[in-house]
Design a protein around this motif. Structure first.
Motif, PDB file in Angstrom:
ATOM      1  N   VAL A   1      27.222  73.876 -44.664  1.00  0.00           N
ATOM      2  CA  VAL A   1      28.313  72.951 -44.354  1.00  0.00           C
ATOM      3  C   VAL A   1      28.822  73.194 -42.940  1.00  0.00           C
ATOM      4  O   VAL A   1      29.109  72.246 -42.199  1.00  0.00           O
ATOM      5  CB  VAL A   1      29.457  73.112 -45.384  1.00  0.00           C
ATOM      6  N   PHE A   2      28.889  74.446 -42.520  1.00  0.00           N
ATOM      7  CA  PHE A   2      29.415  74.747 -41.192  1.00  0.00           C
ATOM      8  C   PHE A   2      28.473  74.275 -40.083  1.00  0.00           C
ATOM      9  O   PHE A   2      28.925  73.863 -39.021  1.00  0.00           O
ATOM     10  CB  PHE A   2      29.743  76.231 -41.062  1.00  0.00           C
ATOM     11  N   HIS A   3      27.172  74.293 -40.333  1.00  0.00           N
ATOM     12  CA  HIS A   3      26.228  73.742 -39.356  1.00  0.00           C
ATOM     13  C   HIS A   3      26.388  72.229 -39.274  1.00  0.00           C
ATOM     14  O   HIS A   3      26.308  71.641 -38.192  1.00  0.00           O
ATOM     15  CB  HIS A   3      24.799  74.112 -39.707  1.00  0.00           C
ATOM     16  N   LYS A   4      26.617  71.596 -40.423  1.00  0.00           N
ATOM     17  CA  LYS A   4      26.835  70.145 -40.441  1.00  0.00           C
ATOM     18  C   LYS A   4      28.123  69.783 -39.701  1.00  0.00           C
ATOM     19  O   LYS A   4      28.162  68.811 -38.947  1.00  0.00           O
ATOM     20  CB  LYS A   4      26.881  69.630 -41.874  1.00  0.00           C
ATOM     21  N   ILE A   5      29.161  70.574 -39.910  1.00  0.00           N
ATOM     22  CA  ILE A   5      30.426  70.340 -39.199  1.00  0.00           C
ATOM     23  C   ILE A   5      30.215  70.484 -37.700  1.00  0.00           C
ATOM     24  O   ILE A   5      30.733  69.709 -36.903  1.00  0.00           O
ATOM     25  CB  ILE A   5      31.532  71.292 -39.705  1.00  0.00           C
ATOM     26  N   ARG A   6      29.437  71.487 -37.327  1.00  0.00           N
ATOM     27  CA  ARG A   6      29.161  71.711 -35.908  1.00  0.00           C
ATOM     28  C   ARG A   6      28.427  70.515 -35.299  1.00  0.00           C
ATOM     29  O   ARG A   6      28.748  70.079 -34.194  1.00  0.00           O
ATOM     30  CB  ARG A   6      28.354  72.994 -35.738  1.00  0.00           C
ATOM     31  N   LEU A   7      27.470  69.952 -36.019  1.00  0.00           N
ATOM     32  CA  LEU A   7      26.749  68.779 -35.523  1.00  0.00           C
ATOM     33  C   LEU A   7      27.670  67.568 -35.421  1.00  0.00           C
ATOM     34  O   LEU A   7      27.630  66.818 -34.440  1.00  0.00           O
ATOM     35  CB  LEU A   7      25.553  68.471 -36.422  1.00  0.00           C
ATOM     36  N   TYR A   8      28.509  67.375 -36.428  1.00  0.00           N
ATOM     37  CA  TYR A   8      29.497  66.283 -36.386  1.00  0.00           C
ATOM     38  C   TYR A   8      30.421  66.464 -35.175  1.00  0.00           C
ATOM     39  O   TYR A   8      30.677  65.534 -34.421  1.00  0.00           O
ATOM     40  CB  TYR A   8      30.331  66.249 -37.677  1.00  0.00           C
ATOM     41  N   HIS A   9      30.902  67.679 -35.007  1.00  0.00           N
ATOM     42  CA  HIS A   9      31.808  68.025 -33.915  1.00  0.00           C
ATOM     43  C   HIS A   9      31.150  67.719 -32.569  1.00  0.00           C
ATOM     44  O   HIS A   9      31.775  67.132 -31.673  1.00  0.00           O
ATOM     45  CB  HIS A   9      32.150  69.511 -34.042  1.00  0.00           C
ATOM     46  N   ALA A  10      29.891  68.103 -32.420  1.00  0.00           N
ATOM     47  CA  ALA A  10      29.170  67.866 -31.160  1.00  0.00           C
ATOM     48  C   ALA A  10      28.999  66.377 -30.903  1.00  0.00           C
ATOM     49  O   ALA A  10      29.207  65.904 -29.776  1.00  0.00           O
ATOM     50  CB  ALA A  10      27.817  68.570 -31.197  1.00  0.00           C
ATOM     51  N   ALA A  11      28.625  65.621 -31.938  1.00  0.00           N
ATOM     52  CA  ALA A  11      28.456  64.174 -31.776  1.00  0.00           C
ATOM     53  C   ALA A  11      29.772  63.525 -31.359  1.00  0.00           C
ATOM     54  O   ALA A  11      29.807  62.721 -30.423  1.00  0.00           O
ATOM     55  CB  ALA A  11      27.939  63.554 -33.078  1.00  0.00           C
ATOM     56  N   LEU A  12      30.843  63.886 -32.027  1.00  0.00           N
ATOM     57  CA  LEU A  12      32.152  63.316 -31.697  1.00  0.00           C
ATOM     58  C   LEU A  12      32.568  63.710 -30.282  1.00  0.00           C
ATOM     59  O   LEU A  12      33.027  62.868 -29.502  1.00  0.00           O
ATOM     60  CB  LEU A  12      33.206  63.754 -32.710  1.00  0.00           C
ATOM     61  N   ALA A  13      32.390  64.975 -29.939  1.00  0.00           N
ATOM     62  CA  ALA A  13      32.788  65.448 -28.606  1.00  0.00           C
ATOM     63  C   ALA A  13      32.001  64.729 -27.509  1.00  0.00           C
ATOM     64  O   ALA A  13      32.579  64.311 -26.493  1.00  0.00           O
ATOM     65  CB  ALA A  13      32.586  66.954 -28.502  1.00  0.00           C
ATOM     66  N   LEU A  14      30.702  64.567 -27.702  1.00  0.00           N
ATOM     67  CA  LEU A  14      29.881  63.887 -26.692  1.00  0.00           C
ATOM     68  C   LEU A  14      30.261  62.415 -26.557  1.00  0.00           C
ATOM     69  O   LEU A  14      30.382  61.895 -25.445  1.00  0.00           O
ATOM     70  CB  LEU A  14      28.392  64.020 -27.031  1.00  0.00           C
ATOM     71  N   LEU A  15      30.478  61.737 -27.686  1.00  0.00           N
ATOM     72  CA  LEU A  15      30.855  60.327 -27.646  1.00  0.00           C
ATOM     73  C   LEU A  15      32.217  60.126 -26.990  1.00  0.00           C
ATOM     74  O   LEU A  15      32.402  59.235 -26.164  1.00  0.00           O
ATOM     75  CB  LEU A  15      30.858  59.736 -29.056  1.00  0.00           C
ATOM     76  N   VAL A  16      33.178  60.964 -27.363  1.00  0.00           N
ATOM     77  CA  VAL A  16      34.525  60.841 -26.792  1.00  0.00           C
ATOM     78  C   VAL A  16      34.502  61.143 -25.301  1.00  0.00           C
ATOM     79  O   VAL A  16      35.129  60.436 -24.505  1.00  0.00           O
ATOM     80  CB  VAL A  16      35.528  61.751 -27.538  1.00  0.00           C
ATOM     81  N   THR A  17      33.771  62.166 -24.908  1.00  0.00           N
ATOM     82  CA  THR A  17      33.675  62.507 -23.487  1.00  0.00           C
ATOM     83  C   THR A  17      33.047  61.355 -22.699  1.00  0.00           C
ATOM     84  O   THR A  17      33.552  60.961 -21.639  1.00  0.00           O
ATOM     85  CB  THR A  17      32.843  63.794 -23.287  1.00  0.00           C
ATOM     86  N   ALA A  18      31.961  60.805 -23.226  1.00  0.00           N
ATOM     87  CA  ALA A  18      31.311  59.680 -22.553  1.00  0.00           C
ATOM     88  C   ALA A  18      32.239  58.466 -22.498  1.00  0.00           C
ATOM     89  O   ALA A  18      32.328  57.790 -21.470  1.00  0.00           O
ATOM     90  CB  ALA A  18      30.012  59.327 -23.267  1.00  0.00           C
ATOM     91  N   ALA A  19      32.952  58.204 -23.588  1.00  0.00           N
ATOM     92  CA  ALA A  19      33.893  57.070 -23.603  1.00  0.00           C
ATOM     93  C   ALA A  19      35.004  57.284 -22.582  1.00  0.00           C
ATOM     94  O   ALA A  19      35.376  56.357 -21.861  1.00  0.00           O
ATOM     95  CB  ALA A  19      34.474  56.883 -25.003  1.00  0.00           C
ATOM     96  N   TYR A  20      35.505  58.494 -22.496  1.00  0.00           N
ATOM     97  CA  TYR A  20      36.590  58.785 -21.554  1.00  0.00           C
ATOM     98  C   TYR A  20      36.143  58.541 -20.113  1.00  0.00           C
ATOM     99  O   TYR A  20      36.854  57.921 -19.332  1.00  0.00           O
ATOM    100  CB  TYR A  20      37.066  60.232 -21.733  1.00  0.00           C
ATOM    101  N   PHE A  21      34.943  59.010 -19.775  1.00  0.00           N
ATOM    102  CA  PHE A  21      34.485  58.904 -18.389  1.00  0.00           C
ATOM    103  C   PHE A  21      33.913  57.542 -18.016  1.00  0.00           C
ATOM    104  O   PHE A  21      33.660  57.282 -16.841  1.00  0.00           O
ATOM    105  CB  PHE A  21      33.507  60.031 -18.060  1.00  0.00           C
ATOM    106  N   THR A  22      33.698  56.662 -18.992  1.00  0.00           N
ATOM    107  CA  THR A  22      33.232  55.310 -18.685  1.00  0.00           C
ATOM    108  C   THR A  22      34.356  54.286 -18.762  1.00  0.00           C
ATOM    109  O   THR A  22      34.125  53.100 -18.538  1.00  0.00           O
ATOM    110  CB  THR A  22      32.106  54.876 -19.649  1.00  0.00           C
ATOM    111  N   GLY A  23      35.564  54.732 -19.052  1.00  0.00           N
ATOM    112  CA  GLY A  23      36.680  53.823 -19.277  1.00  0.00           C
ATOM    113  C   GLY A  23      37.013  52.895 -18.132  1.00  0.00           C
ATOM    114  O   GLY A  23      37.333  51.728 -18.344  1.00  0.00           O
ATOM    115  N   ASP A  24      36.940  53.350 -16.910  1.00  0.00           N
ATOM    116  CA  ASP A  24      37.341  52.523 -15.772  1.00  0.00           C
ATOM    117  C   ASP A  24      36.184  51.756 -15.144  1.00  0.00           C
ATOM    118  O   ASP A  24      36.373  50.661 -14.641  1.00  0.00           O
ATOM    119  CB  ASP A  24      38.001  53.393 -14.697  1.00  0.00           C
TER     120      ASP A  24
END
Length: 192
Positions: free
Chosen positions: A3-26
């Protein structure tokens, strides 16, 4: 996979998507919108996973117990970590939600019907929205403020974990395997 490996993968996917969304906003509005839809999908997946998954995935783990928070007397208290997580959750939901209100997903014309049109419509019932980026200014301000607060909470969260829960932080950042020995070696005293 644990479960903790799955959480880590979810966390990474969310972090990468949010980071990309933040830097493409403007600069890249179209890509920013699609990344926002992906973030919303990942959040929905996580909510469903919490509802049907193992107990340790529960959403309640992301929020502090206010009575315990009042008793905090040391910096490594778990309620501080939960408070930072709650800040991340609230600002992430606010940024994602306002983004979806400004640019609902284009699902075969369905998005045009499921919008905030009644709240932001003119007298003819048409939605006040200009594709040139002149969305409702108040909603856009909330969206940008939530995104910037999200960055602040993430920086505080990562810093807190690196200072007080280094093994967990390194595991979540894919810099350490679960159960791997810590980088610090215990000091062994020899009796002379």
């Amino acid at each position: 996979m644990s479960v903790f490996h799955k959480i880590r993968l979810y966390h990474a996917a969310l972090a990468l998507l949010v980071t990309a969304a933040y830097f493409t906003g403007d600069e890249l509005e179209g890509l920013h919108n699609w990344l926002g839809y992906a973030v919303a999908a990942v959040i929905l997946f996580r909510a469903l996973w919490a509802a049907v998954g193992p107990r340790q995935l529960g959403i309640s783990r992301l929020f502090p117990d206010l009575t315990e928070l009042a008793k905090v007397r040391r910096l490594n208290h778990p309620m501080i970590s939960r408070t930072l997580l709650a800040g991340i959750v609230v600002t992430l939901l606010l940024a994602t939600g306002t983004g979806l209100l400004m640019e609902p997903p284009p699902i075969d014309g369905f998005a045009a019907e499921v919008t905030i049109a009644p709240a932001f419509a003119d007298d003819d019932g048409e939605r006040e929205h200009d594709r040139d980026g002149k969305e409702n200014e108040a909603l856009e301000e909330v969206h940008e403020t939530a995104a910037n607060l999200l960055v602040l909470f993430v920086v505080l969260h990562v810093t807190y974990l690196l200072v007080f829960k280094r093994p967990m932080a390194l595991f979540m950042l894919f810099l350490r395997d679960a159960g791997a020995p810590s980088a610090r070696k215990p000091v062994v005293q020899k009796n002379a």
